[in-house]
Design a protein around this motif. Structure first.
Motif, mmCIF file in Angstrom:
data_model
loop_
_atom_site.group_PDB
_atom_site.id
_atom_site.type_symbol
_atom_site.label_atom_id
_atom_site.label_comp_id
_atom_site.label_asym_id
_atom_site.label_seq_id
_atom_site.Cartn_x
_atom_site.Cartn_y
_atom_site.Cartn_z
ATOM 1 N N GLN A 39 -33.255 40.261 37.172
ATOM 2 C CA GLN A 39 -34.245 40.440 36.112
ATOM 3 C C GLN A 39 -34.960 41.778 36.223
ATOM 4 O O GLN A 39 -35.496 42.280 35.246
ATOM 5 C CB GLN A 39 -35.260 39.302 36.152
ATOM 6 C CG GLN A 39 -34.649 37.966 35.806
ATOM 7 C CD GLN A 39 -35.612 36.818 36.015
ATOM 8 O OE1 GLN A 39 -36.760 37.002 36.389
ATOM 9 N NE2 GLN A 39 -35.137 35.606 35.802
ATOM 10 N N LYS A 40 -34.970 42.382 37.405
ATOM 11 C CA LYS A 40 -35.689 43.634 37.608
ATOM 12 C C LYS A 40 -34.920 44.855 37.123
ATOM 13 O O LYS A 40 -35.488 45.931 37.038
ATOM 14 C CB LYS A 40 -36.027 43.804 39.091
ATOM 15 C CG LYS A 40 -37.089 42.849 39.571
ATOM 16 C CD LYS A 40 -37.411 43.082 41.029
ATOM 17 C CE LYS A 40 -38.448 42.086 41.507
ATOM 18 N NZ LYS A 40 -38.762 42.249 42.912
ATOM 19 N N ALA A 41 -33.636 44.711 36.833
ATOM 20 C CA ALA A 41 -32.844 45.863 36.407
ATOM 21 C C ALA A 41 -33.465 46.526 35.182
ATOM 22 O O ALA A 41 -33.517 47.742 35.093
ATOM 23 C CB ALA A 41 -31.401 45.449 36.145
ATOM 24 N N GLY A 42 -33.940 45.721 34.228
ATOM 25 C CA GLY A 42 -34.704 46.247 33.108
ATOM 26 C C GLY A 42 -33.934 46.862 31.959
ATOM 27 O O GLY A 42 -34.531 47.395 31.044
ATOM 28 N N HIS A 43 -32.611 46.800 31.984
ATOM 29 C CA HIS A 43 -31.852 47.408 30.890
ATOM 30 C C HIS A 43 -31.668 46.446 29.716
ATOM 31 O O HIS A 43 -31.480 46.887 28.595
ATOM 32 C CB HIS A 43 -30.491 47.891 31.393
ATOM 33 C CG HIS A 43 -30.615 48.918 32.469
ATOM 34 N ND1 HIS A 43 -31.054 50.201 32.234
ATOM 35 C CD2 HIS A 43 -30.399 48.839 33.797
ATOM 36 C CE1 HIS A 43 -31.089 50.873 33.360
ATOM 37 N NE2 HIS A 43 -30.701 50.064 34.334
ATOM 38 N N GLU A 50 -30.656 35.815 28.759
ATOM 39 C CA GLU A 50 -30.470 34.362 28.664
ATOM 40 C C GLU A 50 -29.363 34.003 27.683
ATOM 41 O O GLU A 50 -28.610 33.055 27.909
ATOM 42 C CB GLU A 50 -31.769 33.659 28.301
ATOM 43 C CG GLU A 50 -32.764 33.597 29.425
ATOM 44 C CD GLU A 50 -32.243 32.894 30.668
ATOM 45 O OE1 GLU A 50 -31.404 31.968 30.567
ATOM 46 O OE2 GLU A 50 -32.667 33.266 31.770
ATOM 47 N N LEU A 51 -29.232 34.745 26.595
ATOM 48 C CA LEU A 51 -28.153 34.479 25.647
ATOM 49 C C LEU A 51 -26.796 34.778 26.284
ATOM 50 O O LEU A 51 -25.825 34.036 26.079
ATOM 51 C CB LEU A 51 -28.348 35.290 24.363
ATOM 52 C CG LEU A 51 -29.514 34.824 23.478
ATOM 53 C CD1 LEU A 51 -29.771 35.819 22.352
ATOM 54 C CD2 LEU A 51 -29.274 33.429 22.929
ATOM 55 N N ILE A 52 -26.722 35.833 27.086
ATOM 56 C CA ILE A 52 -25.479 36.131 27.808
ATOM 57 C C ILE A 52 -25.199 35.035 28.827
ATOM 58 O O ILE A 52 -24.071 34.553 28.957
ATOM 59 C CB ILE A 52 -25.556 37.519 28.479
ATOM 60 C CG1 ILE A 52 -25.569 38.615 27.408
ATOM 61 C CG2 ILE A 52 -24.389 37.719 29.453
ATOM 62 C CD1 ILE A 52 -25.889 40.002 27.943
#
Length: 123
Positions: A39-43, A50-52
């Motif tokens: 979650q920290k990647a930020g891209h 969540e959809l992915i």
């Protein structure tokens, strides 16, 4: 045909995970750490992630994953239409043959081996 109550199923699943966490808290801590790192990647925004994750869950036919990621996507602002689009994107390419079901889902129908030799029998 019996229809699954997904909300009840999700509650049971989360309770089960909570119980497992009490038995082995390090596993849950590791999973949480890995999840937070992604979650920290930020891209990608949270809703897109969540959809992915939902599309992957559908591909894997993981009922628990589907319930969790559907709820998480809704909590992050995904509309019913966006979730339906994820379902439509996944559905046409999913094979319908039982032989295509991932092994984790099909092992319950595989008969156990007649016997497994003990170490003493192998020597």
């Amino acid at each position: 045909m019996h229809m699954l109550d997904w909300n009840t199923y999700r509650q049971q699943l989360l309770a089960g995970v909570g119980g497992f966490g009490k038995l082995n808290p390090d596993i849950i801590k590791g999973y949480t750490t890995l999840s937070r790192a992604g979650q920290k990647a930020g891209h990608l925004d949270e809703k897109t992630r969540e959809l992915i994750a939902l599309a992957v869950a559908i591909t894997l036919r993981c009922d628990g994953c589907i319930t969790v990621h559907t709820a998480e996507a809704r909590e992050r602002g995904a509309t019913r239409e966006e979730i339906a689009e994820v379902l439509v994107l996944r559905s046409p390419s999913m094979p319908a043959r039982p032989s295509s079901i991932p092994p984790a889902r099909s092992t319950h129908s595989t008969p156990p081996p007649k016997s497994i030799p003990t170490p003493e029998e192998n020597s």
